[in-house]
Enzyme design. Structure first.
Site, PDB file in Angstrom:
ATOM      1  N   GLU A 161     -13.065 -13.866   7.091  1.00 54.70           N
ATOM      2  CA  GLU A 161     -11.799 -14.233   7.717  1.00 54.70           C
ATOM      3  C   GLU A 161     -11.362 -15.618   7.228  1.00 54.70           C
ATOM      4  OE1 GLU A 161      -9.881 -13.790  12.126  1.00 54.70           O
ATOM      5  OE2 GLU A 161     -11.817 -14.798  12.006  1.00 54.70           O
ATOM      6  N   GLU A 212     -13.313 -11.463  22.530  1.00 49.33           N
ATOM      7  CA  GLU A 212     -12.305 -11.039  21.552  1.00 49.33           C
ATOM      8  C   GLU A 212     -12.450 -11.977  20.373  1.00 49.33           C
ATOM      9  OE1 GLU A 212      -9.426 -11.298  19.246  1.00 49.33           O
ATOM     10  OE2 GLU A 212      -8.095 -11.838  20.899  1.00 49.33           O
TER      11      GLU A 212
END
Length: 480
Positions: A387, A253
């Site tokens: 990000e 993840e």
């Protein structure tokens, strides 16, 4: 000050191989708040050996599923009893605002209950009806534990990341070595204490804080059967390569750069109020944060003005203060990373609507950044593609619905996202077109019964509910 001089290995607190303790600093003012032992390769060897021994003897994996479920239900009850203490510890070590750490505790309960319900309904063993009625054999299909699981989690939401992995892994009958970030052992040491109280068999679970090099030693260990990782995409690629070399099971993840699509008929006030929580949760240090705000061109300045008003209204400061919405970044290097991205946005030509690279006045002793909004952002800008992991929003204009979907999908990531519209069914139709693992409509919270995970560079595999539980099992077919 909280001190952990020992490591939690195989269900017991033991002396570490390295007696030196790591100083843990407050993100708020950089004062010393704790000290903790750190695991080295020798400690990893002990933990993995204990896990392997417990798995091979079958002390936990042969325990009936109902008994495993009962024990994990007790663990969840203990966590609920200590919810306030857990929230305080995460605020202390991470700088996460108290409103966020407290609001997250009921979510941990829902997450655990979804796993427990899935385990109760899980097809641990079933006999298949033959496709050919004349078949002379019957097939018995079992779901058995994978073995020794190395669960490696990040610092930004430690308790949630930990329970997302250890609860299903243990429900499935695996033994687990949980590797946590060095700065998180105030809360993760408390987690270890709860696990100790539950009464798992010896060797089944270890909780170890360790640096990156020791983490790589763990995931490369020949006696680890599965890696469950949450963290950066860069680290995920490295772990996937190591897992591929050794043919280990792996679930990842990873990062995100999620888009919130405001459709032309959206109520801008409600959408921007939703952005407050969907985009700026946990100080912006969240992989699911919807930090790309996509606005229709003919309502663009309306959206920009509303975001400016929102962000400037948010209180930044001491994370323990109940009126604080945004606290500090966890470490000075993370603070500088976010400030560098803000400077980059200015250099790229984006319009600085509010905020900037300066540290908020009066908060210079801590790891604070000023919440920032950029407008006139193009999809190709680095601040729109990379990000940032902080309270920085970029507002991108689109021409029509197809353009909005194209921009939303113009990312190497695909973890989360949102759609806002006065027409729920229309929003649902747009959500179906976005290439991402989770999409919320009109600010709906993420549920825990359905699978959670990412497309593209946001990861491999899924967590939560029955699908997440299944990733910790192997299929076995017996024909009779």
């Amino acid at each position: 000050m909280i001190t952990y001089e020992r490591l939690f290995i195989g269900g017991s607190w033991v002396e570490p191989s390295d007696p030196d303790l790591l100083d843990i600093a407050s993100p708020h003012d950089r004062s010393l708040i704790g000290r903790a032992a750190q695991a080295r390769p020798a400690d990893i060897d002990r933990a993995v050996a204990a896990a392997r021994a417990s798995f091979e003897t079958g002390a936990w994996r042969t325990t009936p599923p109902g008994e495993r479920i009962a024990l994990l239900r007790r663990f969840n009850a203990l966590r609920e009893e200590n919810a306030d203490r857990i929230a305080d510890l995460i605020t202390l070590e991470n700088g996460s605002a108290a409103w966020f750490t407290r609001a997250g505790q009921p979510g941990l309960t829902r997450q655990a209950n979804a796993y427990l319900k899935a385990a109760e309904e899980f097809a641990w063993e079933e006999t298949l009806v033959p496709s050919d009625p004349a078949s002379p054999v019957r097939s018995v299909v079992r779901r058995e534990p994978v073995g020794v699981v190395a669960a490696v989690i990040p610092w930004n939401s430690p308790f949630s990341s930990a329970t997302t992995k250890i609860i299903p892994a243990l429900l499935a009958g695996n033994s687990v070595v949980l590797k946590v970030s060095p700065e998180n052992f105030l809360s993760m040491g408390f987690l270890a204490g709860l696990l100790e109280r539950v009464g798992l068999p010896e060797g089944v679970v270890s909780v170890l804080p360790a640096d990156r090099e020791t983490s790589e030693y763990l995931v490369s260990h020949r006696d680890v059967d599965k890696i469950a990782f949450t963290g950066s995409t860069r680290a995920g690629r490295r772990i996937a390569a190591l897992a591929g070399e050794q043919l280990k099971r792996v679930s990842l993840e990873l990062g995100g750069k999620s888009a919130a699509v405001l459709l032309p008929d959206a109520d801008i006030g409600k959408a921007v109020a939703g952005v407050k929580f969907g985009s700026l949760l946990n100080n912006g240090e969240s992989c699911i944060a919807q930090t790309r705000i996509l606005a229709p061109r003919d309502r663009y300045e309306e959206v920009v003005a509303a975001l400016k008003e929102l962000v400037e209204s948010l209180r930044v400061g001491d994370p323990h203060d109940p009126d604080t919405f945004i606290g500090p970044m966890i470490r000075p290097d993370q603070q500088e990373r976010v400030r560098a991205y803000i400077r980059l946005g200015i250099e790229e030509g984006a319009r600085l609507v509010t905020g900037g690279p300066h540290v908020p006045q009066g908060l210079e002793k801590g790891n604070y950044v000023t919440p920032t909004v950029f407008a006139d952002v193009t999809p190709s800008m680095r601040i729109a593609q990379e990000e940032i992991f902080g309270p920085v929003l970029v507002v991108i204009a689109y021409d029509d619905e197809d353009d909005a979907v194209r921009i939303a999908n113009d990312s190497e990531y695909g973890l989360s996202g949102g759609v806002w519209s006065a027409d729920e069914e229309h929003a649902l139709a747009v959500a179906r077109r976005i290439r991402t693992g989770t999409v919320t409509v009109n600010g709906a919270p993420i549920a825990f019964d359905g699978p959670f995970g990412g497309f593209k560079a946001s990861g491999l595999g899924r967590e939560y509910g029955a699908v997440g539980l299944g990733t910790y099992t192997e299929y076995k077919t017996i024909t009779v």
